[in-house]
Design a protein around this motif. Structure first.
Motif, PDB file in Angstrom:
ATOM      1  N   ILE A  10      46.905  27.851 149.615  1.00 14.45           N
ATOM      2  CA  ILE A  10      47.409  27.614 148.257  1.00 14.45           C
ATOM      3  C   ILE A  10      46.712  28.521 147.253  1.00 14.45           C
ATOM      4  CG2 ILE A  10      48.287  25.283 148.612  1.00 14.45           C
ATOM      5  CD1 ILE A  10      45.681  24.224 147.292  1.00 14.45           C
ATOM      6  N   LYS A  13      48.199  32.084 147.800  1.00 21.03           N
ATOM      7  CA  LYS A  13      49.552  32.170 147.228  1.00 21.03           C
ATOM      8  C   LYS A  13      49.511  32.126 145.700  1.00 21.03           C
ATOM      9  CE  LYS A  13      52.316  30.564 151.113  1.00 21.03           C
ATOM     10  NZ  LYS A  13      53.042  31.807 151.276  1.00 21.03           N
ATOM     11  N   THR A  74      51.730  25.210 137.503  1.00 26.20           N
ATOM     12  CA  THR A  74      52.885  25.724 138.249  1.00 26.20           C
ATOM     13  C   THR A  74      54.178  25.315 137.551  1.00 26.20           C
ATOM     14  OG1 THR A  74      51.605  25.521 140.299  1.00 26.20           O
ATOM     15  CG2 THR A  74      53.972  25.867 140.521  1.00 26.20           C
ATOM     16  N   LYS A  97      63.875  34.149 143.202  1.00 27.45           N
ATOM     17  CA  LYS A  97      62.727  34.517 144.049  1.00 27.45           C
ATOM     18  C   LYS A  97      61.448  33.876 143.517  1.00 27.45           C
ATOM     19  CE  LYS A  97      60.699  38.511 143.573  1.00 27.45           C
ATOM     20  NZ  LYS A  97      60.353  39.932 143.544  1.00 27.45           N
ATOM     21  N   LYS A 100      61.500  29.967 143.750  1.00 32.05           N
ATOM     22  CA  LYS A 100      61.195  29.502 145.104  1.00 32.05           C
ATOM     23  C   LYS A 100      59.700  29.599 145.387  1.00 32.05           C
ATOM     24  CE  LYS A 100      62.274  30.037 150.025  1.00 32.05           C
ATOM     25  NZ  LYS A 100      61.100  29.294 150.343  1.00 32.05           N
ATOM     26  N   ALA A 101      59.069  30.677 144.962  1.00 28.79           N
ATOM     27  CA  ALA A 101      57.619  30.823 145.171  1.00 28.79           C
ATOM     28  C   ALA A 101      56.876  29.682 144.480  1.00 28.79           C
ATOM     29  CB  ALA A 101      57.142  32.177 144.659  1.00 28.79           C
ATOM     30  N   CYS A 102      57.288  29.348 143.260  1.00 32.45           N
ATOM     31  CA  CYS A 102      56.664  28.233 142.531  1.00 32.45           C
ATOM     32  C   CYS A 102      56.939  26.900 143.209  1.00 32.45           C
ATOM     33  CB  CYS A 102      57.169  28.191 141.087  1.00 32.45           C
ATOM     34  SG  CYS A 102      56.578  29.542 140.059  1.00 32.45           S
ATOM     35  N   PHE A 103      58.176  26.695 143.633  1.00 31.07           N
ATOM     36  CA  PHE A 103      58.558  25.457 144.301  1.00 31.07           C
ATOM     37  C   PHE A 103      57.723  25.249 145.558  1.00 31.07           C
ATOM     38  CE2 PHE A 103      61.202  22.921 147.145  1.00 31.07           C
ATOM     39  CZ  PHE A 103      61.615  21.891 146.318  1.00 31.07           C
ATOM     40  N   ASP A 104      57.615  26.294 146.364  1.00 33.43           N
ATOM     41  CA  ASP A 104      56.837  26.203 147.603  1.00 33.43           C
ATOM     42  C   ASP A 104      55.356  25.956 147.314  1.00 33.43           C
ATOM     43  OD1 ASP A 104      59.205  26.648 148.980  1.00 33.43           O
ATOM     44  OD2 ASP A 104      58.748  28.759 149.424  1.00 33.43           O
ATOM     45  N   LEU A 105      54.814  26.694 146.348  1.00 33.76           N
ATOM     46  CA  LEU A 105      53.403  26.531 146.006  1.00 33.76           C
ATOM     47  C   LEU A 105      53.128  25.129 145.477  1.00 33.76           C
ATOM     48  CD1 LEU A 105      50.539  27.570 145.663  1.00 33.76           C
ATOM     49  CD2 LEU A 105      51.246  28.598 143.492  1.00 33.76           C
ATOM     50  N   ASN A 107      54.774  22.326 146.111  1.00 35.92           N
ATOM     51  CA  ASN A 107      54.846  21.368 147.208  1.00 35.92           C
ATOM     52  C   ASN A 107      53.632  21.467 148.130  1.00 35.92           C
ATOM     53  OD1 ASN A 107      57.200  19.953 146.546  1.00 35.92           O
ATOM     54  ND2 ASN A 107      58.465  21.599 147.346  1.00 35.92           N
ATOM     55  N   MET A 108      53.167  22.664 148.394  1.00 33.00           N
ATOM     56  CA  MET A 108      51.969  22.836 149.227  1.00 33.00           C
ATOM     57  C   MET A 108      50.741  22.252 148.534  1.00 33.00           C
ATOM     58  SD  MET A 108      52.592  26.725 150.579  1.00 33.00           S
ATOM     59  CE  MET A 108      51.034  26.814 151.420  1.00 33.00           C
TER      60      MET A 108
END
Length: 119
Positions: A10, A13, A74, A97, A100-105, A107-108
């Motif tokens: 995390i 990223k 975030t 793009k 999605k990077a923010c969404f994934d980060l 959630n992680m």
């Protein structure tokens, strides 16, 4: 020799996202220099800063609090992306793009925070 936070995916990223947002902010119009450009840079940098700062604390509760700050930063970046798109500073493909990077980060980071025991 490494600090323990440097091994966290995390954090890695978040560092990447901060650099991407910094590069993006340079493409914004001059009239956004002290507004949206500055805000997206500060918010995105805050994510990695809070992850690293929280990692050196003695208390799990304090660490969870700093991870919460990273999660909120975030969300702030996501709002900046929406603002940039509405102001025609960001095209749809780049928006998706980065979104999605923010969404994934996020959630992680939430999953990581949930693994740290509550006080």
């Amino acid at each position: 020799m490494k600090f323990k936070f440097e091994n966290l995916i995390i954090w890695q990223k978040a560092m990447d996202l901060g650099e991407e947002m910094n590069a993006l902010a340079y493409k914004f119009p001059k009239e956004e220099l002290y507004n949206l450009s500055s805000q997206v840079r500060r918010a995105s940098d805050s994510i990695a800063l809070n992850i690293s700062e929280g990692s050196i604390l003695q208390s799990d509760a304090e660490y969870r609090k700093f991870l919460g700050y990273a999660i909120r930063s975030t969300a702030e970046v996501v709002t900046c992306l929406h603002k940039a798109k509405r102001r025609n500073c960001l095209n749809e493909d780049d928006f998706l793009k980065f979104y999605k990077a923010c969404f994934d980060l996020m959630n992680m980071t939430i999953a990581f925070r949930n693994r740290i025991k509550k006080a």
